[in-house]
Write an enzyme that holds these catalytic residues in place. Structure first.
Site, PDB file in Angstrom:
ATOM      1  N   LYS A   1      39.827  35.062  28.971  1.00 50.11           N
ATOM      2  CA  LYS A   1      40.453  35.056  30.309  1.00 50.11           C
ATOM      3  C   LYS A   1      39.856  33.919  31.115  1.00 50.11           C
ATOM      4  O   LYS A   1      38.634  33.797  31.226  1.00 50.11           O
ATOM      5  CB  LYS A   1      40.195  36.390  31.015  1.00 50.11           C
TER       6      LYS A   1
HETATM    7  C1  R5P Z   1      36.545  38.986  38.070  1.00 45.40           C
HETATM    8  O1  R5P Z   1      35.418  38.784  37.804  1.00 45.40           O
HETATM    9  C2  R5P Z   1      37.277  40.043  37.461  1.00 45.40           C
HETATM   10  O2  R5P Z   1      37.017  40.074  36.098  1.00 45.40           O
HETATM   11  C3  R5P Z   1      38.768  40.055  37.666  1.00 45.40           C
HETATM   12  O3  R5P Z   1      39.272  40.963  36.749  1.00 45.40           O
HETATM   13  C4  R5P Z   1      39.460  38.741  37.443  1.00 45.40           C
HETATM   14  O4  R5P Z   1      38.970  37.758  38.285  1.00 45.40           O
HETATM   15  C5  R5P Z   1      40.975  38.875  37.600  1.00 45.40           C
HETATM   16  O5  R5P Z   1      41.311  39.252  38.854  1.00 45.40           O
HETATM   17  P1  R5P Z   1      41.990  38.278  39.908  1.00 45.40           P
HETATM   18  O6  R5P Z   1      43.397  38.071  39.418  1.00 45.40           O
HETATM   19  O7  R5P Z   1      41.925  39.038  41.189  1.00 45.40           O
HETATM   20  O8  R5P Z   1      41.222  37.004  39.913  1.00 45.40           O
END
Ligand code: R5P
Length: 260
Positions: A173
């Site tokens: 991710k």
């Molecule tokens: C962040 O550290 C988290 O793992 C979140 O799951 C990730 O950033 C995704 O969330 P967002 O779309 O709010 O950035």
């Protein structure tokens, strides 16, 4: 890749479309009661039907998600510092593999902090987590966390994604950036994008569209869904972009229609 691992991955990445909409709601693990997730159960219950899986911590899972849920669970297993600390990279593995199995998780996820003070430990932790997870056919999602001082550009994200893949992560991710295609090309495992800070709905849909066009297998998105004026409309619209190849305009219409 062993059968169990492939089976778990197929619960998250749709075998029909080859894509995924993961709903990220793990933010509280270092941010506490994040805007939009203060009452987590209330926030996520209406969104679950439109997500391929939930990305969540064990504590929120146990307390806020019905055990009869049909949603596959990807468990965040790292943590440590809060937003009060300057150095967010000081993370450890906080949730065991036994716990992930007990909770019937389809995968485990943790952050690596490339360029951070504790870069080396977090990257080594990823390698160790992959070693352990593979014993049980459990996929590992590596998150390329970005420190305040780090540029979200192709060079940096390309480095971090590739390092995650080299350690054996099964999904990575990361954030979308210009020239994202090059990040994807150099990372031979599926990439999902985080949404990052809340932006205008149409811009978030455009970002998802661009990421898919550039080769991402989907999103693991949080704030741009649950902080939207209309979270259900937004997750439906994101789902259409990811799984139905919808254009930004078509997806935005879905969002607007739901708003009414
Ligand atoms: C962040 O550290 C988290 O793992 C979140 O799951 C990730 O950033 C995704 O969330 P967002 O779309 O709010 O950035």
């Amino acid at each position: 890749m062993c059968w169990g691992l492939r089976n778990r991955l197929s619960k998250v990445i749709s075998p029909k479309t080859g894509k995924t909409v993961m709903l990220a709601v793990d933010h509280g693990y270092f941010q506490g009661p994040t805007t939009g997730l203060r009452e987590l159960k209330k926030a996520i219950d209406p969104l679950i039907p439109y997500a391929d899986c939930l990305f969540i911590t064990r504590g929120m899972l146990r307390n806020c998600v019905d055990p009869q849920t049909k949603s596959p669970i990807f468990l965040r297993v790292s943590g440590g510092p809060s937003i009060l600390k300057d150095d967010l990279s000081d993370e450890h593995i906080t949730t065991s593999m036994t716990e992930a199995l007990r909770l019937n998780a389809v995968g485990v996820g943790m952050s690596i902090f490339v360029g951070g003070v504790n870069e080396s430990r977090t990257v080594a932790n990823l390698g160790k987590l992959v070693n352990e997870a593979e014993e049980y056919g459990m996929p590992v999602l590596a998150i390329t966390a970005v420190g305040k001082e780090m540029a979200r550009d192709e060079r940096y994200l390309g480095l971090a994604c590739r390092m995650a893949a080299e350690q054996g992560a099964h999904i990575v991710k990361t954030y979308y950036c210009d020239n994202f295609k090059e990040v994807v090309k150099a990372c031979p495992v599926p990439i999902v994008i985080a949404g990052g800070k809340k932006i205008d709905e149409k811009d978030a849909l455009q970002m998802a569209r661009n990421a898919i066009d550039d080769g991402a297998v989907g999103v693991d998105m949080g704030r741009n869904i649950f902080q939207s004026e209309n979270p259900v409309g937004m997750i439906k619209a994101i789902n259409a972009v990811v799984h139905k190849n919808a254009s930004v305009d078509d997806a935005f219409n879905i969002y607007e229609k739901e708003k009414k």
